[in-house]
Design a protein around this motif. Structure first.
Motif, PDB file in Angstrom:
ATOM      1  N   LEU A  69     -11.172 -47.066 -23.461  1.00  9.58           N
ATOM      2  CA  LEU A  69     -11.115 -45.660 -23.837  1.00  9.58           C
ATOM      3  C   LEU A  69     -12.517 -45.097 -24.054  1.00  9.58           C
ATOM      4  N   ILE A  70     -13.341 -45.877 -24.707  1.00 10.65           N
ATOM      5  CA  ILE A  70     -14.702 -45.414 -24.978  1.00 10.65           C
ATOM      6  C   ILE A  70     -15.507 -45.337 -23.684  1.00 10.65           C
ATOM      7  N   ARG A  71     -15.312 -46.349 -22.823  1.00 12.61           N
ATOM      8  CA  ARG A  71     -15.991 -46.312 -21.524  1.00 12.61           C
ATOM      9  C   ARG A  71     -15.597 -45.087 -20.727  1.00 12.61           C
ATOM     10  N   ASP A  72     -14.337 -44.709 -20.846  1.00 11.13           N
ATOM     11  CA  ASP A  72     -13.826 -43.560 -20.105  1.00 11.13           C
ATOM     12  C   ASP A  72     -14.563 -42.281 -20.475  1.00 11.13           C
ATOM     13  N   GLY A  73     -14.944 -42.153 -21.747  1.00 12.50           N
ATOM     14  CA  GLY A  73     -15.816 -41.044 -22.155  1.00 12.50           C
ATOM     15  C   GLY A  73     -15.136 -39.765 -22.577  1.00 12.50           C
ATOM     16  N   ARG A  74     -13.967 -39.489 -22.035  1.00 14.19           N
ATOM     17  CA  ARG A  74     -13.329 -38.207 -22.365  1.00 14.19           C
ATOM     18  C   ARG A  74     -13.081 -38.050 -23.859  1.00 14.19           C
ATOM     19  N   ILE A  75     -12.701 -39.140 -24.505  1.00  6.44           N
ATOM     20  CA  ILE A  75     -12.368 -39.054 -25.914  1.00  6.44           C
ATOM     21  C   ILE A  75     -13.597 -38.647 -26.745  1.00  6.44           C
ATOM     22  N   TRP A  76     -14.778 -39.068 -26.314  1.00  7.40           N
ATOM     23  CA  TRP A  76     -15.995 -38.676 -27.054  1.00  7.40           C
ATOM     24  C   TRP A  76     -16.293 -37.209 -26.873  1.00  7.40           C
ATOM     25  N   ILE A  77     -16.135 -36.766 -25.610  1.00  4.95           N
ATOM     26  CA  ILE A  77     -16.327 -35.338 -25.363  1.00  4.95           C
ATOM     27  C   ILE A  77     -15.383 -34.556 -26.271  1.00  4.95           C
ATOM     28  N   GLY A  78     -14.135 -35.041 -26.333  1.00  5.98           N
ATOM     29  CA  GLY A  78     -13.135 -34.384 -27.161  1.00  5.98           C
ATOM     30  C   GLY A  78     -13.530 -34.368 -28.629  1.00  5.98           C
ATOM     31  N   TYR A  79     -13.959 -35.503 -29.109  1.00  2.00           N
ATOM     32  CA  TYR A  79     -14.358 -35.577 -30.515  1.00  2.00           C
ATOM     33  C   TYR A  79     -15.503 -34.619 -30.819  1.00  2.00           C
ATOM     34  N   ARG A  80     -16.492 -34.604 -29.944  1.00  2.00           N
ATOM     35  CA  ARG A  80     -17.653 -33.749 -30.176  1.00  2.00           C
ATOM     36  C   ARG A  80     -17.218 -32.287 -30.227  1.00  2.00           C
ATOM     37  N   THR A  81     -16.452 -31.870 -29.208  1.00  3.80           N
ATOM     38  CA  THR A  81     -16.031 -30.467 -29.151  1.00  3.80           C
ATOM     39  C   THR A  81     -15.194 -30.101 -30.370  1.00  3.80           C
ATOM     40  N   THR A  82     -14.231 -30.967 -30.682  1.00  2.28           N
ATOM     41  CA  THR A  82     -13.313 -30.624 -31.759  1.00  2.28           C
ATOM     42  C   THR A  82     -14.020 -30.627 -33.113  1.00  2.28           C
ATOM     43  N   LEU A  83     -14.958 -31.544 -33.309  1.00  6.71           N
ATOM     44  CA  LEU A  83     -15.687 -31.538 -34.575  1.00  6.71           C
ATOM     45  C   LEU A  83     -16.475 -30.242 -34.730  1.00  6.71           C
ATOM     46  N   LEU A  84     -17.110 -29.807 -33.639  1.00  6.15           N
ATOM     47  CA  LEU A  84     -17.831 -28.533 -33.675  1.00  6.15           C
ATOM     48  C   LEU A  84     -16.878 -27.389 -34.009  1.00  6.15           C
ATOM     49  N   LEU A  85     -15.720 -27.443 -33.351  1.00  2.00           N
ATOM     50  CA  LEU A  85     -14.715 -26.401 -33.540  1.00  2.00           C
ATOM     51  C   LEU A  85     -14.265 -26.361 -34.998  1.00  2.00           C
ATOM     52  N   VAL A  86     -14.042 -27.534 -35.576  1.00  5.10           N
ATOM     53  CA  VAL A  86     -13.592 -27.587 -36.970  1.00  5.10           C
ATOM     54  C   VAL A  86     -14.702 -27.093 -37.894  1.00  5.10           C
ATOM     55  N   LEU A  87     -15.914 -27.581 -37.646  1.00  7.09           N
ATOM     56  CA  LEU A  87     -17.036 -27.243 -38.524  1.00  7.09           C
ATOM     57  C   LEU A  87     -17.318 -25.742 -38.529  1.00  7.09           C
ATOM     58  N   ILE A  88     -17.560 -25.190 -37.348  1.00 14.31           N
ATOM     59  CA  ILE A  88     -17.891 -23.769 -37.270  1.00 14.31           C
ATOM     60  C   ILE A  88     -16.650 -22.922 -37.527  1.00 14.31           C
ATOM     61  N   GLY A  89     -15.541 -23.348 -36.909  1.00 15.99           N
ATOM     62  CA  GLY A  89     -14.307 -22.575 -37.000  1.00 15.99           C
ATOM     63  C   GLY A  89     -13.824 -22.425 -38.425  1.00 15.99           C
ATOM     64  N   VAL A  90     -13.742 -23.526 -39.147  1.00 17.65           N
ATOM     65  CA  VAL A  90     -13.206 -23.454 -40.503  1.00 17.65           C
ATOM     66  C   VAL A  90     -14.153 -22.676 -41.424  1.00 17.65           C
ATOM     67  N   SER A  91     -15.461 -22.825 -41.226  1.00 19.10           N
ATOM     68  CA  SER A  91     -16.393 -22.035 -42.040  1.00 19.10           C
ATOM     69  C   SER A  91     -16.120 -20.549 -41.847  1.00 19.10           C
ATOM     70  N   LEU A  92     -16.009 -20.157 -40.580  1.00 16.77           N
ATOM     71  CA  LEU A  92     -15.737 -18.747 -40.298  1.00 16.77           C
ATOM     72  C   LEU A  92     -14.374 -18.341 -40.869  1.00 16.77           C
ATOM     73  N   ASN A  93     -13.365 -19.179 -40.664  1.00 21.98           N
ATOM     74  CA  ASN A  93     -12.021 -18.909 -41.192  1.00 21.98           C
ATOM     75  C   ASN A  93     -12.080 -18.625 -42.682  1.00 21.98           C
ATOM     76  N   MET A  94     -12.728 -19.513 -43.404  1.00 23.39           N
ATOM     77  CA  MET A  94     -12.742 -19.387 -44.860  1.00 23.39           C
ATOM     78  C   MET A  94     -13.577 -18.193 -45.303  1.00 23.39           C
ATOM     79  N   PHE A  95     -14.680 -17.931 -44.601  1.00 19.91           N
ATOM     80  CA  PHE A  95     -15.507 -16.782 -44.957  1.00 19.91           C
ATOM     81  C   PHE A  95     -14.703 -15.488 -44.809  1.00 19.91           C
ATOM     82  N   LEU A  96     -14.084 -15.307 -43.648  1.00 21.47           N
ATOM     83  CA  LEU A  96     -13.337 -14.070 -43.406  1.00 21.47           C
ATOM     84  C   LEU A  96     -12.144 -13.961 -44.352  1.00 21.47           C
ATOM     85  N   THR A  97     -11.435 -15.062 -44.519  1.00 21.20           N
ATOM     86  CA  THR A  97     -10.221 -15.031 -45.332  1.00 21.20           C
ATOM     87  C   THR A  97     -10.536 -14.752 -46.798  1.00 21.20           C
TER      88      THR A  97
END
Lengths: 295, 311
Positions: A69-97
Motif C-alpha cells: 500500500l505504501i509503495r503504491d503511493g496513493r494513500i500518502w497523497i490522500g493523507y497529505r491532501t486530507t490532512l491539509l483539508l482538515v487543518l485549513i478547513g476546520v480552522s476556517l469552519n470554526m472561525f466563521l461559525t
C-alpha cells in the motif's frame, strides 16, 4: 413466590429479556464481524485468503499488504491532501461559525431576526452542485484545494447549535464584564469562549470528521492525481477491478495481494475516526438532542 | 410631527447599530461566505432558464425560458430515474425506517447499563464512516469470495453474487443503510424515550400491564412526535436521498437499477457531454418536487392531529 423475584436486577429475568439479548447481540456481531474481517485480511497473505474464506485472525500475520500500500503511493497523497483539508478547513469552519454564532447570540443586536432567516433560508434552498461548480470555475478555484475548503466553509446547522449554546449562557456574565469596561470582542474572547469549550470541542470534532470524509466535492472540483483526497484514494484503490491481481502479476517485482492491500487501505482510512470516536461519543448525544428537536 | 418621530426612530436605530459595530464586524466574514457560496449558487439556478455559455458565465448567459424543460421531459432516462428514485425511497420507508425504532424499543428494555452502553457504542460507530469506507467494507464481505458467502457455503448453501445482482440491489441498499446508520437514528429515539414521564409506567405496573403492553401503549405513543418528524424528513428527502450510497455500491452490472435522479444528474452533468443548463433544469425540478413532498407530508401530519415539522 418470593424466590422468583430474583436478585441483583430487582426484577426477574423473563423470556423477553433473553429474546432482546439475543437479537441485540446478534446485530452487534453483524456490525463488528465485517470490521474484524477487514483487519484480518489486511494482515493476511494471499495464500491464506484463498484457502480459508473467513479470515478473522490470520495465522501468520504479515505486513506485506501495508508495504504494498505504501509503495503504491496513493494513500500518502490522500493523507497529505486530507490532512491539509482538515487543518485549513476546520480552522476556517470554526472561525466563521464561532464569530457569527456569537454575534447572533447578542440579544440587543438590531436586525438579528433578519440574519437568522438569512441562514435558515440556505438550509431549505440551495443551488446544488452545478451552480457551485460553475462558480468555482469562474473563481478559478477548480483543481485547487481551496474549492473544497471554501465550498464547505460553514455548516448552518452547526452554526445554529452553537448559537443556541451561547444563548443558554447566563447573560449576567456579559453584563458584569461590561461594567468592568470590557468591549464586545474582549467579552467574547475572555468571558464567553473559555466557558464554551464543550461546544467548541464538539463542533471541532464534527467538522473534522466531515472534512475527513470529504470525497464528492473533491471528486467534482479536483481532477488532479496529486490532490487526491484520502477517501478518493481509497475509492480508487478498492474500485480497481476485482481480480486484477492476476493481471498485475506480470510485473513480478510489484506482485501484490490486492484484496489485502485494499483492506489495509480501508483500515488506514478508518483509524483516525476510530481514535476520535471516544470523544465524539462523549459529545454527540447532546448534539443529537438539539438536532432531534430542530430536525 | 410624524416625520420627526420617524427621524428620531431612525436616529435611535442608528445609535443602536453603531453601539453594536463590533458585533457586526464579527458577522461580516460569515455573511460574505453565505453570499458568495450559498446565495450566488441559488441565483445560479436561473441557469435552468438560460443557455449556459462558458464565456458569459452564469450571470450573463442568455435567457431561453422553458426551452430546457422541453428536452428534460423528453428524455426517457430522466423519467425512468424519477420512477426509480420514488420506488427505492418508498422502499426505504417500509424496510429501513422502522428498524431504528425497533432497536430503540428493544434497547430501552435492557436493564443492564453497561451492556446498553457497549451496544450503543457499537451501533453508532459506522455512522461516522463515509460511504466510500462502508461500501469498501460491504464489497469485501459480499463479493463471491467474501465472508458472507463463506458463511453461506459453510452452512451448505450456494454462493450468491450479491453485488452483481440486479434483483438483490434494493435489499442491499436497505440492509447496508441500516447497518451504517440505524444505530445513530436509534439514539434519537432513545433520547425521546428518556423524556417519557416515568409515572405512566408506574401506574401501568399497578394496573398489571406486561412489558410488551407498556411498550405498545406508553413507549411507542411517547415517541410518536419524534417518529413523525423523522418520517416527514424522510419523505421530504425522497428525491435526494441515497446518492453517496448508490454511487459507491453500484457497479456496471447494477448501474441501471441504481440510476436514481441524483445519479442521472451526475451522469448528464459530469460524464456525458456537459450541458449545464440542462442539468440545472433537472436539479431545479428535483428541488421543487422535494419541497412539495416535504410540505404535503407536513400538511398530512397536521391533518392527522400532530404538530408537524414547522410548528
Amino acid at each position: 413466590m418470593a424466590a422468583s423475584k430474583g436478585k441483583g436486577l430487582g426484577k426477574r429475568i423473563e423470556t423477553l429479556d433473553v429474546v432482546l439479548l439475543i437479537f441485540l447481540t446478534f446485530w452487534a456481531i453483524v456490525i463488528i464481524l465485517p470490521f474484524l474481517n477487514v483487519i484480518g485480511i489486511s494482515f493476511a497473505s494471499e495464500k491464506e485468503y484463498y484457502n480459508s474464506m473467513l479470515v478473522l485472525i490470520p495465522k501468520e500475520a504479515t505486513l506485506e499488504n501495508y508495504k504494498a500500500l505504501i509503495r503504491d503511493g496513493r494513500i500518502w497523497i490522500g493523507y497529505r491532501t486530507t490532512l491539509l483539508l482538515v487543518l485549513i478547513g476546520v480552522s476556517l469552519n470554526m472561525f466563521l461559525t464561532t464569530s457569527m454564532a456569537y454575534g447572533l447570540s447578542r440579544p440587543n443586536l438590531p436586525f438579528r431576526r433578519f440574519f437568522v432567516y438569512f441562514i435558515v433560508f440556505t438550509m431549505m434552498f440551495n443551488g446544488g452542485i452545478i451552480p457551485l461548480y460553475l462558480l468555482m470555475k469562474q473563481l478559478n478555484l477548480i483543481n485547487t484545494l481551496w474549492s473544497v475548503i471554501l465550498a464547505t466553509g460553514l455548516n448552518s446547522f452547526y452554526l445554529i447549535i452553537m448559537r443556541n449554546y451561547f444563548l443558554s449562557l447566563p447573560q449576567s456574565l456579559v453584563e458584569s464584564a461590561k461594567l468592568d469596561g470590557a468591549r464586545e470582542w474582549r467579552i467574547m474572547v475572555s468571558v464567553i469562549l473559555p466557558i464554551s469549550m464543550p461546544i467548541i470541542a464538539t463542533l471541532t470534532l464534527f467538522y473534522a470528521v466531515d472534512r475527513w470524509n470529504e470525497w464528492f466535492l473533491a471528486m467534482i472540483f479536483i481532477r488532479k492525481r496529486e490532490l487526491l483526497t484520502l477517501q478518493l484514494a481509497l475509492r480508487s484503490i478498492v474500485m480497481e477491478s476485482q481480480g486484477s491481481e492476476h493481471f498485475s502479476a506480470s510485473q513480478t517485482e510489484l506482485k501484490k495481494f490486492s484484496q489485502g492491500m485494499k483492506m489495509a487501505a480501508v483500515l488506514m482510512t478508518m483509524v483516525p475516526i476510530m481514535c476520535v470516536f471516544p470523544f465524539l461519543q462523549k459529545y454527540f448525544v447532546k448534539g443529537i438532542l438539539i438536532g432531534a428537536i430542530k430536525g | 410631527m410624524r416625520n420627526s418621530t420617524v427621524a428620531r426612530g431612525r436616529r435611535k436605530l442608528f445609535i443602536e447599530v453603531w453601539k453594536m459595530k463590533e458585533v457586526y464586524i464579527l458577522l461580516i466574514p460569515a455573511v460574505v461566505w453565505y453570499i458568495i457560496f450559498a446565495y450566488i449558487p441559488i441565483y445560479g439556478l436561473t441557469l435552468a432558464f438560460k443557455t449556459y455559455k462558458a464565456n458569459l458565465g452564469i450571470f450573463r448567459s442568455p435567457w431561453v425560458g422553458f426551452e430546457n424543460y422541453k428536452y428534460v421531459f423528453r428524455d426517457p432516462a430522466f423519467l425512468e430515474s424519477i420512477w426509480r428514485t420514488i420506488v427505492i425511497n418508498a422502499g426505504r420507508i417500509v424496510f429501513q425506517f422502522p428498524f431504528p425504532i425497533i432497536l430503540a424499543l428493544m434497547l430501552n428494555e435492557v436493564r443492564v447499563n453497561r451492556y446498553k452502553k457497549v451496544i450503543q457504542t457499537i451501533y453508532t460507530f459506522p455512522h461516522f464512516l463515509s460511504w466510500v469506507i462502508v461500501a469498501s467494507i460491504m464489497i469485501n464481505i459480499l463479493n463471491t469470495k467474501g465472508m458472507v458467502n463463506a458463511i453461506i457455503s459453510m452452512l451448505g448453501g450456494e454462493p450468491v453474487n450479491f453485488l452483481g445482482s440486479t434483483k438483490l440491489f434494493k435489499p442491499l441498499l436497505y440492509i447496508t443503510e441500516n447497518w451504517k446508520s440505524a444505530g445513530w437514528t436509534m439514539i434519537i429515539y432513545l433520547a425521546a424515550m428518556a423524556g417519557i414521564d416515568t409515572e405512566q409506567y408506574e401506574a401501568a405496573i399497578i394496573d398489571g400491564a406486561s412489558r410488551l403492553q407498556m411498550m405498545w401503549y406508553i413507549t411507542l405513543p411517547g415517541i410518536k412526535s419524534t417518529i413523525e418528524v423523522l418520517l416527514i424528513l424522510q419523505i421530504g428527502n425522497i428525491m435526494t436521498q441515497g446518492f453517496d450510497q448508490i454511487f459507491n455500491l453500484s457497479n456496471p452490472a447494477t448501474a441501471k437499477v441504481g440510476e436514481i435522479l441524483d445519479m442521472y444528474i451526475y451522469r448528464v452533468t459530469f460524464l456525458a457531454a456537459a450541458d449545464f443548463s440542462y442539468s440545472t433544469a433537472v436539479s431545479l425540478f428535483r428541488s421543487v418536487v422535494n419541497f412539495i413532498f416535504l410540505n404535503v407530508a407536513d400538511r398530512v401530519s397536521k391533518l392527522l392531529g400532530s404538530e408537524g415539522l414547522f410548528a
